[in-house]
Design a protein around this motif. Sequence first.
Motif: not given
Length: 633
Positions: A161-178
């Motif tokens: 959804d973020c990519k389709e709307r041209g927004f970057e996923v914040q590093p904090q999201v990747f931190h949570n995923l790791c």
Amino acid sequence: KQLDEAYRMEQSSLYFRSAEAMHHLDDQQRQQQSIANTTGTAAGDAEGENNEIHGTSSSHSNANGADTLIGSSDSPPDMNIVAPDSDTVKLSRAMCGRIEHALSRGDAPEVMRLYMKAEDEADRYYLRTGLLREMLIFLCQKAESGAFTSIYRVFYKYYRDCKERGFEVQPQVFHNLCYALGVCRVKPDQPIFMGKVVNSLMKNIEKMEEVDQHRLLPELLVSLAQQNNRFVQNQAQSILQKIQEEGIDMKKKYLSKILEIPTGPNGTNVPRHLVLQLMVERGIQPYNPASILRMIESQYPFGNPAILGSYVDSLTHLIKAGSVEGERRLTYSLSEGLIEAMMTSASDWKKFRYSNVLLKIWDLMELLGHEPTESMYESAIKAFLLADRQDQHAFAVFTEMESKGFTPSWFLIKSVSKVIRSSIRRLDHAYYMLTNNTPEGITISTAILNCILCACAEEGLADRSFAVFEDFENFGLQPDVNSFSFLMEGLAVQVSQIYPMMILDPTKDQPVLSSPIKQAHDDIQMYLDSSEAVIMTMEEQGIERTRQVIHHYVSILSGVGELEKAKSVLRDAVDKDEWVFRESFEQLALQYARKGDRESALEVASMVTENGYDEIPATLSSAIDHLLSNQEE
């Protein structure tokens, strides 16, 4: 927690503002539609044409306007409005409300159930992007009781959804995923899926600012170390290499956590010897020395020279550094048995091409305060002979071994003999080095001369064997029972090379006649006299016969045709309760059967059970019957 609460309040407020906007927009559009239907103005036609060209509606324009208001926040906008007051909007509102209610209650299974329902019926439901982010963070926090595949499914939807709307996923999201990848209860086990996850994470991390990369790479490495899936091993090693090369500051807690992960049947994805090496290079002491020792034990049977050498280097450095952290002193200790096992593996020349790893283990052993054992000396001798071909150093270890009170075993002497007789040139060199130009650090002993004597005997060089035997007197040494055994072996091997003998083929369990490789001669008496002289010398010196001596003596007598004398030797040994090799009985019984003497063959065969063996081997009975039937025919 305060930030998350504020975020939820903001999204809730935005949600209601969006609802009001949609109702207001609905009234405006109805009014415009009514005017267009009654008047058919050109302005309405122009507006419709413009919307058709750009592929947008006024509802989407308002949505994009709302996006602009919050585009700088930590999450992308939520407004993706379909037709106002449509069934899809109403159902989506209801679904979002139910998910928010489940989030407020901390009900992760219900959140996931509702999300799966919305995904399965995507044509009926639309989940706001902000709500997706909220769900993702919540599920990551609850990952210890969940499955990573479910979490990643929500992440992928949010990421798309973020990519389709041209927004970057914040590093904090990747931190949570790791974090979720490392602690989730149900970890992914499909190689393709796991590879996809890691590659996707790495590509996104590489696009981030350097400070974010340095923060996320160590976290991802720790998560990969906790996976049972071995297909990400290469990625984990590349991450560790990047951390080393770029000098990324990896916290001590991360490094120690990797070392303390229990090693399962598949090991760990992260090469922990390299992690320990990184800690040593950066002067970091592990929290728990016991974890280091467990890691070394988990490497048994130590088949990889590079890994074993790395562990030994790191442990040696830690001990020499003092192993002090604050007021707490760390102690490292390896058991004597573990060190012996490490040295035994390091002496395997097929895997360890050089003796350097064994020498490192030897230094570690002395550093830990252990005394070398007989097994350690034997491993060192084999490593010098096989890996480095350094006979000089091997015999120097022999000397040190005997100075510590150890007596080299018959098996060790046979092992050394097998190596140095690999070529006549090497045998000649070893003999000349020891007897004519003895290097410093080597003291000629009975065991060392026995190695040369055994090598000559196994090659059937009886004359050279007796020549070496004379060197015992030249060096003031007393021959032992092994010396006489090797003399008898030299005579037996030479007899077998000249005279054909009946033996059992171990591959077919059938009797076969050996083929001589040397020309026969009539000097049979020489072998008889030489063997009897060895037996008499042993009796004079009070040295008891061993099973090896008896076996070689019987082989000599059987080979030259003195079967009755060989039988009396065996009978005497059985009556005296001397342990005799079963092969000695088999050899003589077959010789009798070859000559057609059934009674004597069966008599010798019966001695097998008299000597303490359970039964007469079926292969021997069958071979005797086979030879006798052939003889009768």
